[in-house]
Scaffold this motif. Structure first.
Motif, mmCIF file in Angstrom:
data_model
loop_
_atom_site.group_PDB
_atom_site.id
_atom_site.type_symbol
_atom_site.label_atom_id
_atom_site.label_comp_id
_atom_site.label_asym_id
_atom_site.label_seq_id
_atom_site.Cartn_x
_atom_site.Cartn_y
_atom_site.Cartn_z
ATOM 1 N N LEU A 1 0.835 -1.188 -0.107
ATOM 2 C CA LEU A 1 0.053 -0.078 -0.043
ATOM 3 C C LEU A 1 0.969 1.339 -0.014
ATOM 4 O O LEU A 1 1.770 1.527 0.745
ATOM 5 N N ILE A 2 0.720 2.167 -1.024
ATOM 6 C CA ILE A 2 1.336 3.279 -1.112
ATOM 7 C C ILE A 2 0.540 4.483 -0.811
ATOM 8 O O ILE A 2 -0.587 4.775 -1.305
ATOM 9 N N ASP A 3 0.711 5.282 0.411
ATOM 10 C CA ASP A 3 0.011 6.368 0.535
ATOM 11 C C ASP A 3 0.935 7.690 1.419
ATOM 12 O O ASP A 3 1.657 7.099 2.309
ATOM 13 N N ILE A 4 0.901 8.530 0.825
ATOM 14 C CA ILE A 4 1.930 9.563 1.330
ATOM 15 C C ILE A 4 1.669 10.105 2.979
ATOM 16 O O ILE A 4 2.651 10.269 3.662
ATOM 17 N N LYS A 5 0.313 10.006 3.142
ATOM 18 C CA LYS A 5 -0.308 10.410 4.204
ATOM 19 C C LYS A 5 -0.070 9.077 5.358
ATOM 20 O O LYS A 5 -0.484 7.921 4.901
ATOM 21 N N LYS A 6 0.047 9.148 6.573
ATOM 22 C CA LYS A 6 0.233 8.475 7.599
ATOM 23 C C LYS A 6 -1.272 8.218 8.416
ATOM 24 O O LYS A 6 -1.639 7.283 8.696
ATOM 25 N N ASP A 7 -2.001 9.177 8.139
ATOM 26 C CA ASP A 7 -3.323 9.458 8.401
ATOM 27 C C ASP A 7 -4.307 9.852 7.576
ATOM 28 O O ASP A 7 -4.124 10.305 6.651
ATOM 29 N N TYR A 8 -5.331 9.288 7.503
ATOM 30 C CA TYR A 8 -6.455 9.411 6.338
ATOM 31 C C TYR A 8 -7.751 9.934 7.034
ATOM 32 O O TYR A 8 -8.248 9.584 8.156
ATOM 33 N N PRO B 1 -16.777 11.578 3.705
ATOM 34 C CA PRO B 1 -17.857 11.361 4.590
ATOM 35 C C PRO B 1 -17.844 11.854 5.832
ATOM 36 O O PRO B 1 -16.816 11.535 6.590
ATOM 37 N N PHE B 2 -18.897 12.421 6.368
ATOM 38 C CA PHE B 2 -18.810 12.974 7.953
ATOM 39 C C PHE B 2 -18.141 14.248 8.282
ATOM 40 O O PHE B 2 -18.058 14.766 9.181
ATOM 41 N N SER B 3 -17.552 14.787 7.056
ATOM 42 C CA SER B 3 -16.541 15.909 7.063
ATOM 43 C C SER B 3 -17.271 17.181 7.416
ATOM 44 O O SER B 3 -17.047 18.260 7.930
ATOM 45 N N ASN B 4 -18.610 17.270 6.608
ATOM 46 C CA ASN B 4 -19.529 18.199 6.930
ATOM 47 C C ASN B 4 -20.015 18.342 8.280
ATOM 48 O O ASN B 4 -20.434 19.542 8.565
ATOM 49 N N GLY C 1 -11.496 16.022 2.728
ATOM 50 C CA GLY C 1 -11.840 15.474 4.113
ATOM 51 C C GLY C 1 -11.088 16.453 5.364
ATOM 52 O O GLY C 1 -11.337 16.700 6.274
ATOM 53 N N GLY C 2 -9.690 16.828 4.930
ATOM 54 C CA GLY C 2 -8.955 17.632 5.639
ATOM 55 C C GLY C 2 -9.346 19.103 5.480
ATOM 56 O O GLY C 2 -10.130 19.488 4.537
ATOM 57 N N LYS C 3 -9.008 19.967 6.355
ATOM 58 C CA LYS C 3 -9.085 21.437 6.495
ATOM 59 C C LYS C 3 -10.669 22.018 6.522
ATOM 60 O O LYS C 3 -10.976 22.863 6.353
ATOM 61 N N VAL C 4 -11.422 20.875 6.835
ATOM 62 C CA VAL C 4 -12.724 21.414 7.317
ATOM 63 C C VAL C 4 -12.867 21.978 8.556
ATOM 64 O O VAL C 4 -13.516 22.630 8.927
ATOM 65 N N ASP C 5 -11.870 21.642 9.454
ATOM 66 C CA ASP C 5 -11.429 22.368 10.635
ATOM 67 C C ASP C 5 -11.191 23.719 10.490
ATOM 68 O O ASP C 5 -11.686 24.625 11.298
ATOM 69 N N VAL C 6 -10.684 24.108 9.353
ATOM 70 C CA VAL C 6 -10.262 25.592 9.161
ATOM 71 C C VAL C 6 -11.478 26.452 8.762
ATOM 72 O O VAL C 6 -11.772 27.442 9.282
#
Length: 421
Positions: A60-67, A71-74, A158-163
């Motif tokens: 599995l290749i993914d630059i991110k260690k966390d995903y 869904p549910f980001s809103n 999914g990210g930056k919704v906290d911004v």
């Protein structure tokens, strides 16, 4: 959820789980399967293939260690969910079954079957599964690009919704919120309208007056009547939707003055601006010159990329015909893709798939509705077509709306546990 929907989901899941154990792979060689992207599509492929890890070399290749899930980001924007509740770590992967590679892919060479990383490391593969999510088409709206996105994030990954969530807290009474919605196809068709609902819920709970204006590049959208009904009931006179034919298509963004200009020449000034840009296949696919157009054309039975042998694509980056771009669609596609890759490797008959997508939306934490659709491959075996759909009733009771919310959380909990452990 209707009985037939429950029965279909149960039978689909049992059908995939009860497949016979594979046999016949040479003991001295394990075909190397590499998956790029560990979200709902890639993660579901991996979850299925891990059952056969003694037969396959899984990577599995993914630059991110966390995903962070889309869904549910809103709900983070709605103020009733923390972004960390949507975060899942790849560190829980069983390293005896999967080789996890946290590197950024620079280029995929399909002729030589190798992957080059930005640090110049190289990885070869026998079979490649791509599920890297979505890409964005910048500069389609004059003034909105990667740089302006840093200050005005679309938060469609999914990210930056906290911004966005923190920016909402700074809004004062009589604030105006502008949302620019793109034309189809894009990730999660009802999400712009759910996002408007979540903003309305948050500001109403805060006790301030507001006006949300959705400027749309479309003349209609999925679950439109259900959203309109919920807005009238929960947020009367607070959300306006302007279609393309009525002048809603945004063509210019003035970052300094927070102004959106539409094709009809109208100007809208907002205290909060959220532009959701037009979309395409993920950058790693286009940068590797695997496709010439915006989307990946695939074999609907195996998800093999057109004219690229042993490369398969699932999820948001494909042209899935009647199927929408959603997490539910991606998981449904991924299980069929993984199963038929296994069948190809072992020389077994391919399965004829049936797919499901259920899309839940919330207008408030206690007000949910959904649409479920079923799909199959057409008689020519060259596209995925709809078998029909079933929507929530517009006259559903309060308890039924709450039940839909619980169903959405049940689906989310089950699928994230299956993928991430």
């Amino acid at each position: 959820m209707k009985k037939n929907k429950r029965k279909f989901i149960k039978s689909l899941g049992l059908g995939l789980l009860s497949l016979p154990f594979i046999r016949g792979v040479r003991a001295d060689y394990k075909p190397k399967i590499v998956i790029i992207g560990g979200g709902f599509g890639g993660g579901s492929c991996l979850s299925y293939l891990k059952r056969f890890s003694d037969k396959f070399d899984l990577n599995l290749i993914d630059i991110k260690k966390d995903y962070y899930t889309c869904p549910f980001s809103n709900y983070v924007i709605g103020g009733f969910r923390k972004i960390n509740e949507n975060r899942f770590s790849y560190t829980k992967l069983d390293k005896t079954k999967v080789n996890l590679i946290n590197l950024r892919v620079k280029y995929i060479n399909s002729d030589r079957k190798l992957i080059k990383f930005t640090n110049n490391d190289i990885l070869n593969y026998d079979w490649l599964i791509l599920s890297p999510g979505i890409g964005f088409k910048w500069d389609i709206i004059d003034g909105y690009n990667k740089q302006s996105n840093n200050k005005f994030p679309h938060a469609w990954n999914g990210g930056k919704v906290d911004v966005l969530s923190k920016k909402l807290d700074s809004l004062e009474n009589n604030s105006k919120i502008l949302i620019s919605a793109p034309d189809y196809p894009y990730r999660c068709p009802p999400a712009p309208y759910e996002r408007a609902s979540m903003i309305a819920y948050r500001l109403k709970k805060k006790g301030i007056k507001f006006k949300i204006i959705i400027l749309d590049t479309k003349n209609s959208f999925t679950k439109m009547e259900l959203f309109f009904h919920s807005w009238k009931k929960l947020y009367p006179d607070s959300i306006d939707w302007i279609s393309r034919k009525d002048g809603g298509e945004v063509i210019k963004f003035d970052e300094k003055n927070k102004t959106l200009t539409t094709k009809s020449g109208q100007k809208f000034v907002g205290d909060f601006v959220n532009i959701i840009p037009p979309q395409k296949a993920a950058d790693v696919i286009t940068d590797s010159e695997l496709i010439l157009d915006d989307w990946c054309e695939i074999n609907p039975k195996t998800f093999e990329l057109s004219e690229k042998k042993n490369i398969h694509v699932v999820g948001d980056s494909i042209n899935a015909w009647d199927m929408p771009k959603s997490a539910f669609s991606a998981t449904s596609q991924a299980k069929i893709c993984a199963e038929n890759i296994k069948n190809i490797i072992l020389g077994k008959d391919l399965v004829n798939p049936v797919f499901l997508n259920t899309c839940y939306s919330l207008a408030s934490p206690n007000y949910g509705f959904s649409i479920s659709s079923w799909y199959r491959i057409n008689q020519n075996n060259d596209r995925i077509v709809s078998l029909g759909s079933e929507k929530s009733s517009i006259t559903a009771s309060v308890n039924e709306r709450k039940e839909e919310v619980l169903q959405s959380f049940g689906w989310y909990d089950n699928i994230t546990k299956e993928i991430f452990g």
